[in-house]
Design an enzyme around this catalytic site. Structure first.
Site, mmCIF file in Angstrom:
data_model
loop_
_atom_site.group_PDB
_atom_site.id
_atom_site.type_symbol
_atom_site.label_atom_id
_atom_site.label_comp_id
_atom_site.label_asym_id
_atom_site.label_seq_id
_atom_site.Cartn_x
_atom_site.Cartn_y
_atom_site.Cartn_z
ATOM 1 N N GLY A 105 0.835 -1.018 -0.065
ATOM 2 C CA GLY A 105 0.070 0.097 0.112
ATOM 3 C C GLY A 105 0.754 1.349 -0.148
ATOM 4 O O GLY A 105 2.096 1.098 0.269
ATOM 5 N N LYS A 106 0.111 2.333 -0.313
ATOM 6 C CA LYS A 106 1.032 3.554 -0.087
ATOM 7 C C LYS A 106 -0.069 4.755 -0.007
ATOM 8 O O LYS A 106 -1.049 4.723 -0.710
ATOM 9 C CB LYS A 106 1.887 3.866 -1.435
ATOM 10 C CG LYS A 106 3.140 4.790 -1.050
ATOM 11 C CD LYS A 106 4.169 4.120 -0.572
ATOM 12 C CE LYS A 106 5.386 5.015 -0.156
ATOM 13 N NZ LYS A 106 6.725 4.361 0.375
#
Ligand code: NAD
Length: 416
Positions: A105-106
């Site tokens: 994720g980011k």
């Protein structure tokens, strides 16, 4: 950020090269190149001048097949959805290579933190967390620091999330202050991983690390710790740069003194223990090892032919464009790809999450010993894969990662 290449297109290009060699099933190819979830939020903030500003924030969960999404949150004026998605994809491959049970994720917020007060940053962070709170959590998605965010930002995130849950929830973020559930060794972990993989690469290419010369682009969390730890194993850091300028010293910079200088002046520029030079010429220097540790798209068609180093250790995410990478590989430069070289941060983030969930904390030596083991194991796995497929380390790293995520995707089957 600076772009000869769209970061997501670069990721897809790298992925495709590996997927072809692997003979990846076309259906799995489609699954693994589509983000699972992209969230866009608007965050109104009352600024210190009494005006309301609305900031755009993103959180992308690229793939959660191996476990909860994991990845940092970046505050920068150039943040955009493509970049955040590429970074989330890289986190997916990085976690798989590091052998930790997380997906990728980011997050990011379009803002310029250099112009904002601490109160404005806190208000922005808390509103962003409120907007994405339903999507994050210790079993869902675990943010961490990235460019322009730090342990204090993580403390605000943890507090905001905990207030909403009605219970203190330390495992919702990593990279927290040690006093509130952070891990020993986390701050240094990415740079430590860069040092370990660089040391292993030097062994492999037959370069004596003792006395090997190093140039480091970026002197933030990753660059400064990489420089410090490489010095401690005998390498000679002869040049460093940051956003404001560069400083070099052919006899080796005194990194301890430089760290004290940057603590005080917020930049390496003006450091009296070396001479100033143009920060944009760092990759042309006659050194054995280059450590890009700033931003993406730094080694490009414009400058790759000027590189003299034998090893490039990618502390930053995506610092080398695919074209530049191909040219470096053809010329025999040993590139340790970002998804391997900088995996030390997420590996120790995993250790932090494990410790939070156990409520039992390890000593620093224990953290570093486990990190050393995981990084050397990951390096060797990627190197053996590169030899088996007769390819470069980046393609090999993708092969290892794609294989892992594809295998679990196949085992889990299709839910519909
Ligand atoms: P940071 O904000 O602490 O440091 C960034 C550094 O780059 C600063 O010194 C800044 O002045 C410098 N910089 C910016 N523009 C520059 C330019 N044009 N030339 C030279 N220097 C420049 O960020 P960080 O946490 O050290 O992250 C750096 C890179 O490493 C990013 O790509 C990030 O995604 C990646 N990364 C960070 C971690 C982590 O644990 N912090 C983990 C994995 C990857």
């Amino acid at each position: 950020m600076s772009s000869e290449h769209n970061a997501f297109e670069s990721m897809l290009e790298e992925f495709s090269g590996a997927a072809r060699l692997l003979g990846l099933d076309p259906g799995l190819w489609k699954i693994l190149t589509h983000p699972k979830r992209q969230i866009i939020v608007s965050c109104p903030v009352m600024m210190d001048n009494g005006q309301i500003e609305v900031f755009t924030g993103y959180r992308v969960q690229f793939n959660i097949t191996l476990g909860p999404a994991k990845g940092g949150i970046r505050y920068h004026p150039d943040v955009n959805l493509d970049e955040v998605t590429a970074l989330a994809a890289w986190m997916t491959w990085k976690c798989a290579i590091a052998g930790i049970p997380f997906g990728g994720g980011k997050g990011g917020i379009i803002c310029d933190p250099t112009t904002m007060s601490a109160r404005e940053l806190e208000a922005l962070t808390r509103r962003y967390v409120a907007e994405i709170a339903d999507a994050i959590g210790p079993d869902k998605d675990v943010p961490a620091p990235d460019v322009n965010t730090n342990a204090q930002t993580m403390a605000w995130i943890m507090d905001t999330y905990s207030m909403r849950m009605g219970t203190t929830c330390t495992a919702v973020v990593t990279g927290k202050p040690i006093e509130m559930g952070g891990s020993q060794g986390r701050r240094e972990a990415t740079g430590r991983g860069v040092m370990i993989t660089t040391r292993e690469a030097a062994k492999h290419v037959g370069l004596d690390i003792n006395g090997a010369t190093v140039a480091v682009q970026g002197f933030g969390n990753v660059g400064s710790v990489s420089a410090d730890l490489l010095t401690k194993i005998g390498a000679k850091v002869v040049a460093v740069t940051d956003w404001k300028g560069g400083v070099r010293n052919a006899d080796g910079l005194d990194i301890t003194a430089l760290l004290a200088w940057t603590d005080q002046h917020r930049t390496v520029a003006g450091f009296p223990g070396g001479e100033a030079f143009d920060r944009d010429t760092i990759f042309e220097l006659d050194v054995d090892i280059l450590v890009p540790a700033a931003l993406e798209n730094q080694l490009t068609a414009k400058n790759h032919h000027l590189v003299k180093a034998k090893i490039v250790a990618e502390g930053a995410n995506g610092p080398t464009t695919p074209e530049a990478h191909q040219a470096l590989f053809q010329r025999g430069v040993f590139v340790i790809p970002d998804i391997l070289a900088n995996a030390g941060g997420v590996t120790t983030s995993y250790f932090e999450w494990v410790q939070d969930r156990h409520g039992y904390f390890w000593e620093e030596g224990e953290v570093n010993r486990r990190l050393e083991h995981k990084m050397v194991e990951a390096f060797n796995t990627v190197l053996e894969t590169a030899q088996k497929y007769d390819t470069d380390m980046r393609t090999a790293a993708y092969i290892v990662a794609i294989n892992k995520v594809a295998t679990v995707t196949r085992l889990r089957g299709m839910y519909a």
